[in-house]
Design an enzyme around this catalytic site. Sequence first.
Site, PDB file in Angstrom:
ATOM      1  N   LYS A  13       0.841  -1.218   0.000  1.00 22.18           N
ATOM      2  CA  LYS A  13       0.000   0.000   0.000  1.00 22.18           C
ATOM      3  C   LYS A  13       0.867   1.256   0.000  1.00 22.18           C
ATOM      4  O   LYS A  13       0.640   2.176  -0.774  1.00 22.18           O
ATOM      5  CB  LYS A  13      -0.920   0.034   1.244  1.00 22.18           C
ATOM      6  CG  LYS A  13      -1.872  -1.124   1.350  1.00 22.18           C
ATOM      7  CD  LYS A  13      -2.759  -1.011   2.568  1.00 22.18           C
ATOM      8  CE  LYS A  13      -2.033  -1.050   3.900  1.00 22.18           C
ATOM      9  NZ  LYS A  13      -1.311  -2.311   4.171  1.00 22.18           N
ATOM     10  N   ARG A  88      -9.028   0.997   9.002  1.00 18.29           N
ATOM     11  CA  ARG A  88      -8.650  -0.385   9.283  1.00 18.29           C
ATOM     12  C   ARG A  88      -9.751  -1.105  10.046  1.00 18.29           C
ATOM     13  O   ARG A  88      -9.611  -2.284  10.366  1.00 18.29           O
ATOM     14  CB  ARG A  88      -7.375  -0.399  10.129  1.00 18.29           C
ATOM     15  CG  ARG A  88      -6.100  -0.666   9.320  1.00 18.29           C
ATOM     16  CD  ARG A  88      -4.940  -0.687  10.298  1.00 18.29           C
ATOM     17  NE  ARG A  88      -3.785  -1.384   9.827  1.00 18.29           N
ATOM     18  CZ  ARG A  88      -2.700  -0.776   9.325  1.00 18.29           C
ATOM     19  NH1 ARG A  88      -2.671   0.506   9.166  1.00 18.29           N
ATOM     20  NH2 ARG A  88      -1.657  -1.506   8.984  1.00 18.29           N
ATOM     21  N   ARG A 127      11.668  -5.861   4.679  1.00 18.96           N
ATOM     22  CA  ARG A 127      11.320  -4.432   4.538  1.00 18.96           C
ATOM     23  C   ARG A 127      12.294  -3.553   5.321  1.00 18.96           C
ATOM     24  O   ARG A 127      12.673  -3.860   6.451  1.00 18.96           O
ATOM     25  CB  ARG A 127       9.894  -4.193   5.055  1.00 18.96           C
ATOM     26  CG  ARG A 127       9.579  -2.703   5.153  1.00 18.96           C
ATOM     27  CD  ARG A 127       8.117  -2.414   5.068  1.00 18.96           C
ATOM     28  NE  ARG A 127       7.349  -2.958   6.178  1.00 18.96           N
ATOM     29  CZ  ARG A 127       6.026  -2.873   6.238  1.00 18.96           C
ATOM     30  NH1 ARG A 127       5.339  -2.292   5.277  1.00 18.96           N
ATOM     31  NH2 ARG A 127       5.378  -3.391   7.263  1.00 18.96           N
ATOM     32  N   ARG A 160      11.611  -2.005  10.866  1.00 19.06           N
ATOM     33  CA  ARG A 160      10.568  -1.609  11.822  1.00 19.06           C
ATOM     34  C   ARG A 160      10.443  -2.642  12.941  1.00 19.06           C
ATOM     35  O   ARG A 160      10.524  -3.837  12.703  1.00 19.06           O
ATOM     36  CB  ARG A 160       9.225  -1.471  11.096  1.00 19.06           C
ATOM     37  CG  ARG A 160       9.112  -0.160  10.366  1.00 19.06           C
ATOM     38  CD  ARG A 160       7.905  -0.082   9.484  1.00 19.06           C
ATOM     39  NE  ARG A 160       6.682  -0.627  10.055  1.00 19.06           N
ATOM     40  CZ  ARG A 160       5.504  -0.604   9.424  1.00 19.06           C
ATOM     41  NH1 ARG A 160       5.414  -0.063   8.217  1.00 19.06           N
ATOM     42  NH2 ARG A 160       4.431  -1.114   9.981  1.00 19.06           N
ATOM     43  N   ARG A 171      -0.127  -9.311  13.282  1.00 14.37           N
ATOM     44  CA  ARG A 171      -0.703  -8.240  12.451  1.00 14.37           C
ATOM     45  C   ARG A 171      -1.581  -8.821  11.345  1.00 14.37           C
ATOM     46  O   ARG A 171      -2.604  -8.238  10.995  1.00 14.37           O
ATOM     47  CB  ARG A 171       0.418  -7.382  11.860  1.00 14.37           C
ATOM     48  CG  ARG A 171       1.137  -6.589  12.938  1.00 14.37           C
ATOM     49  CD  ARG A 171       2.379  -5.947  12.419  1.00 14.37           C
ATOM     50  NE  ARG A 171       2.081  -4.893  11.467  1.00 14.37           N
ATOM     51  CZ  ARG A 171       2.958  -4.406  10.606  1.00 14.37           C
ATOM     52  NH1 ARG A 171       4.171  -4.898  10.552  1.00 14.37           N
ATOM     53  NH2 ARG A 171       2.613  -3.447   9.799  1.00 14.37           N
TER      54      ARG A 171
HETATM   55  P1  ADP Z   1       2.273  -1.806   3.222  1.00 14.44           P
HETATM   56  O1  ADP Z   1       2.333  -0.310   3.119  1.00 14.44           O
HETATM   57  O2  ADP Z   1       1.051  -2.388   2.577  1.00 14.44           O
HETATM   58  O3  ADP Z   1       2.484  -2.323   4.609  1.00 14.44           O
HETATM   59  P2  ADP Z   1       4.844  -1.695   1.797  1.00 14.44           P
HETATM   60  O4  ADP Z   1       4.544  -0.791   0.650  1.00 14.44           O
HETATM   61  O5  ADP Z   1       5.659  -1.152   2.917  1.00 14.44           O
HETATM   62  O6  ADP Z   1       3.485  -2.381   2.356  1.00 14.44           O
HETATM   63  O7  ADP Z   1       5.557  -3.009   1.192  1.00 14.44           O
HETATM   64  C1  ADP Z   1       6.000  -4.076   2.055  1.00 14.44           C
HETATM   65  C2  ADP Z   1       7.384  -4.566   1.599  1.00 14.44           C
HETATM   66  O8  ADP Z   1       7.268  -5.224   0.324  1.00 14.44           O
HETATM   67  C3  ADP Z   1       8.415  -3.458   1.417  1.00 14.44           C
HETATM   68  O9  ADP Z   1       9.684  -3.978   1.777  1.00 14.44           O
HETATM   69  C4  ADP Z   1       8.346  -3.139  -0.078  1.00 14.44           C
HETATM   70  O10 ADP Z   1       9.577  -2.616  -0.557  1.00 14.44           O
HETATM   71  C5  ADP Z   1       8.048  -4.524  -0.680  1.00 14.44           C
HETATM   72  N1  ADP Z   1       7.171  -4.476  -1.865  1.00 14.44           N
HETATM   73  C6  ADP Z   1       6.155  -3.620  -2.122  1.00 14.44           C
HETATM   74  N2  ADP Z   1       5.547  -3.905  -3.298  1.00 14.44           N
HETATM   75  C7  ADP Z   1       6.201  -5.003  -3.787  1.00 14.44           C
HETATM   76  C8  ADP Z   1       6.042  -5.810  -4.967  1.00 14.44           C
HETATM   77  N3  ADP Z   1       5.087  -5.542  -5.880  1.00 14.44           N
HETATM   78  N4  ADP Z   1       6.888  -6.866  -5.136  1.00 14.44           N
HETATM   79  C9  ADP Z   1       7.850  -7.137  -4.201  1.00 14.44           C
HETATM   80  N5  ADP Z   1       8.047  -6.416  -3.076  1.00 14.44           N
HETATM   81  C10 ADP Z   1       7.235  -5.374  -2.857  1.00 14.44           C
HETATM   82  P1  AMP Z   2       1.300   0.499   9.008  1.00  7.67           P
HETATM   83  O1  AMP Z   2       2.445   1.441   8.889  1.00  7.67           O
HETATM   84  O2  AMP Z   2       0.111   0.941   8.181  1.00  7.67           O
HETATM   85  O3  AMP Z   2       1.690  -0.934   8.730  1.00  7.67           O
HETATM   86  O4  AMP Z   2       0.795   0.564  10.523  1.00  7.67           O
HETATM   87  C1  AMP Z   2       1.628   0.159  11.584  1.00  7.67           C
HETATM   88  C2  AMP Z   2       0.800  -0.030  12.859  1.00  7.67           C
HETATM   89  O5  AMP Z   2       0.222   1.233  13.242  1.00  7.67           O
HETATM   90  C3  AMP Z   2      -0.375  -0.986  12.756  1.00  7.67           C
HETATM   91  O6  AMP Z   2       0.008  -2.349  12.928  1.00  7.67           O
HETATM   92  C4  AMP Z   2      -1.274  -0.469  13.882  1.00  7.67           C
HETATM   93  O7  AMP Z   2      -0.807  -0.889  15.159  1.00  7.67           O
HETATM   94  C5  AMP Z   2      -1.067   1.042  13.799  1.00  7.67           C
HETATM   95  N1  AMP Z   2      -2.065   1.665  12.881  1.00  7.67           N
HETATM   96  C6  AMP Z   2      -1.825   2.258  11.684  1.00  7.67           C
HETATM   97  N2  AMP Z   2      -2.968   2.692  11.132  1.00  7.67           N
HETATM   98  C7  AMP Z   2      -3.970   2.351  11.988  1.00  7.67           C
HETATM   99  C8  AMP Z   2      -5.381   2.486  11.974  1.00  7.67           C
HETATM  100  N3  AMP Z   2      -6.031   3.063  10.937  1.00  7.67           N
HETATM  101  N4  AMP Z   2      -6.077   2.020  13.032  1.00  7.67           N
HETATM  102  C9  AMP Z   2      -5.463   1.441  14.074  1.00  7.67           C
HETATM  103  N5  AMP Z   2      -4.151   1.244  14.137  1.00  7.67           N
HETATM  104  C10 AMP Z   2      -3.392   1.689  13.112  1.00  7.67           C
END
Ligand code: ADP
Ligand code: AMP
Length: 213
Positions: A13, A88, A127, A160, A171
């Site tokens: 995302k 969420r 990541r 992270r 999660r």
């Molecule tokens: P989210 O925001 O949904 O938690 P991220 O955008 O941070 O996910 O992506 C999670 C991990 O996967 C990161 O390390 C990112 O660089 C990698 N990633 C994102 N999109 C792809 C893809 N299409 N193919 C492979 N790796 C990806």
């Molecule tokens: P993210 O960066 O989107 O993966 O979020 C990291 C963490 O932040 C999540 O696992 C939750 O603990 C918290 N968080 C982020 N967005 C929300 C939301 N909309 N509602 C509740 N918790 C959230």
Amino acid sequence: MKIVMLGAPGAGKGTQAINIAKEYDIPHVSTGDIFRANIKNGTELGMKAKEYMDKGALVPDEVTIGMLLDRISEPDCKNGYVLDGFPRTIPQAESLRKALTEKGDKLDVAVNIEVPDAVIEERMSGRRACLKCGATYHVVYTPPKKEGICDNCGSELVQRADDKPETVKARLATYHEQTQPLIDFYKKEGILKEVDGTQSPSDVFKAVMEALS
Ligand code: ADP
Ligand code: AMP
């Protein structure tokens, strides 16, 4: 354009939201990034959020909803935004809908990035995140040009705290229980678009752009 990104944690995302924000010249609003910035700055909100984030749980709606509604009422959000990580829960989605309806406004699209759980676990273990500008990398799939350094802003990249395998499992469970129902919520609203998130980041972006057009 007012866009919501849906998908499991690690689905991509944030990666796609950054691209969309550039393409449409709108802010990328990530509730996770806002919480992490608060943790880094040692605010009260950050300390409260950390308790939940470290366990892989959601920060309570009472904290999260007000914070997000305040953020999207700032002037830079006037022409739209891409929400990443919010809503969420169903109450979060309902609060957002209510706040927009009161202003005679609505969301345009909810994009769901679909990725199976097994792929997610691998993505999250590799990541690396920039806590300064919110950019994300993957040590294998999308590495930065210089190891450990953000291409965008030159800051040091970190793993992270909530990307440890045990927390990732928690999660994912939280996602299936509390967040996945939003797919049906936005399907019923008639604004859901589904995208296959297992393709390369650039192919996912192409599919996202088609979904938004
Ligand atoms: P989210 O925001 O949904 O938690 P991220 O955008 O941070 O996910 O992506 C999670 C991990 O996967 C990161 O390390 C990112 O660089 C990698 N990633 C994102 N999109 C792809 C893809 N299409 N193919 C492979 N790796 C990806
Ligand atoms: P993210 O960066 O989107 O993966 O979020 C990291 C963490 O932040 C999540 O696992 C939750 O603990 C918290 N968080 C982020 N967005 C929300 C939301 N909309 N509602 C509740 N918790 C959230």
